[in-house]
Write an enzyme that holds these catalytic residues in place. Structure first.
Site, PDB file in Angstrom:
ATOM      1  N   SER A  99       1.430  -1.832   0.130  1.00 17.28           N
ATOM      2  CA  SER A  99       0.007   0.132   0.193  1.00 17.28           C
ATOM      3  C   SER A  99       0.856   1.343  -0.161  1.00 17.28           C
ATOM      4  O   SER A  99       0.369   2.242  -0.649  1.00 17.28           O
ATOM      5  CB  SER A  99      -0.978   0.019   1.243  1.00 17.28           C
ATOM      6  OG  SER A  99      -0.354  -0.034   2.248  1.00 17.28           O
ATOM      7  N   HIS A 124       1.731   4.265   4.347  1.00 15.35           N
ATOM      8  CA  HIS A 124       0.739   5.418   3.799  1.00 15.35           C
ATOM      9  C   HIS A 124       1.538   6.606   3.017  1.00 15.35           C
ATOM     10  O   HIS A 124       1.163   7.035   1.944  1.00 15.35           O
ATOM     11  CB  HIS A 124      -0.367   5.135   4.038  1.00 15.35           C
ATOM     12  CG  HIS A 124      -1.614   4.065   4.010  1.00 15.35           C
ATOM     13  ND1 HIS A 124      -2.603   3.476   4.206  1.00 15.35           N
ATOM     14  CD2 HIS A 124      -0.636   2.265   3.627  1.00 15.35           C
ATOM     15  CE1 HIS A 124      -2.633   2.715   4.101  1.00 15.35           C
ATOM     16  NE2 HIS A 124      -2.225   1.783   4.076  1.00 15.35           N
TER      17      HIS A 124
END
Length: 345
Positions: A122, A174
């Site tokens: 991610s 992230h």
């Protein structure tokens, strides 16, 4: 014109490696299998493992996924965004981008959380997302790819992850991936030459090419009227010339930038700048019917094989700020003429 591939070699490799790790580790439940892939050996502290020569650990947490949904969600984005980037920048760039985004997001996740038991693609996904998003704001080659609904969804998900409501998430990965992609794209866009800002339309958009409908004509005329009316009534005849169009664009943006302007006003500036290009080059107006939006483009009169995206308002704004609007216009004209004649710089 080079045909765009519906797949990415780098994405295929990343997906295959992630799937292999998921299967060997029973979707992240077998710590023994994952031990050599964590950013640090559990028996060591800090970055001792990496500094002792196990440099792969800076990358391999990206291939670890904890459960089928974690794996599928990330790899769907890797597939979709990877195809976009590899088609426009090449597999070498994409691979290098992956390595940089993975290393930076993994290192900062470990450094700022102190927990080595993390994994997932991610951080890289947010890097790819930010890169395509920011490039689309400045570069015609990426324009229209990242829809606003997708941007909103990704940013809402980003915030929700930080709330803790979704469980333990590698939020620093992230954040750093998002930062890497956005900064990388912005720096590249700052270095775009004027002759790179009005280029041929990507091949995958050509099949949706249409001539202006009555509704398209009325919308464009309303946008031109808004720009024209910024002139004092006694000076509006200047609007018919190239110089008059550039002059009023500069005046509008010097008075107020793009921030806070409506979509109608932003698009109007792009339309009038393109009108100036039409007067200089003889191009014709057309439109790409792209799902839920109709995107104006410029078309070579004799053939539909030469189609040009409009110069984004953000680039026009930057040129006005730097006092280089005429340089932008001249560079765009040069790019159009070179592509019309088949020359490449």
């Amino acid at each position: 014109m080079r045909k765009l591939k519906p797949y990415s070699y780098v994405s295929i490799a990343l997906i295959a490696l992630s799937a292999l790790v998921a299967l060997l580790s029973s979707f992240g439940t077998s710590m023994q299998e994952l031990r050599p892939l964590f950013i640090s050996d559990p028996d060591q502290t800090g970055f001792t493992s990496i500094l002792s020569g196990q440099i792969w650990r800076a990358v391999t947490p990206a291939f670890i996924h904890f459960g089928p949904m974690h794996l599928i969600f990330n790899l769907l984005w890797v597939w979709d965004l990877g195809v976009v980037i590899e088609n426009r920048k090449g597999p070498g760039f994409y691979l290098g981008f992956f390595l940089v985004a993975a290393v930076i997001s993994n290192i900062f996740q470990y450094l700022l959380s102190g927990n080595l038991y993390f994994g997932g693609m991610s951080g890289v996904v947010y890097g790819l997302f930010a890169y395509v998003w920011i490039r689309g704001r400045y570069d015609p080659a990426f324009k229209g790819i990242m829809r606003q609904a997708t941007v909103n969804m990704m940013l809402i998900w980003f915030v929700l992850c930080w709330t803790g409501l979704l469980g333990p998430i590698a939020n620093w990965a992230h954040s750093m991936g998002l930062l890497v992609g956005a900064v990388w794209a912005y720096l590249e866009c700052k270095n775009l030459r004027p002759d790179q800002l009005s280029g041929p339309l990507p091949a995958n958009k050509m099949q949706n090419l249409q001539y202006f409908s009555t509704a398209d004509i009325l919308k464009a005329e309303a946008q031109r009227s808004w720009v024209r009316e910024q002139y004092l009534p006694e000076a509006r005849e200047q609007f018919v010339s190239i110089e008059g169009k550039l002059k009023i664009i500069a005046a509008i943006l010097q008075q107020k930038g793009l921030e806070g302007r409506s979509l109608h006003e932003v698009q109007a500036l792009e339309i009038v700048f393109a009108d100036a290009l039409v007067l200089e080059t003889g191009l014709k107006w057309a439109v790409v019917d792209d799902d839920d939006q109709r995107v104006p483009v410029l078309l070579k009169q004799e053939t539909s094989s030469k189609v040009f995206s409009l110069v984004p308002a953000s680039i026009i704004m930057q040129a006005v700020t730097n006092g280089k609007l005429h340089e932008l216009f001249d560079g765009s004209v040069l790019a159009i003429r070179e592509n019309q004649s088949g020359q490449h710089g």
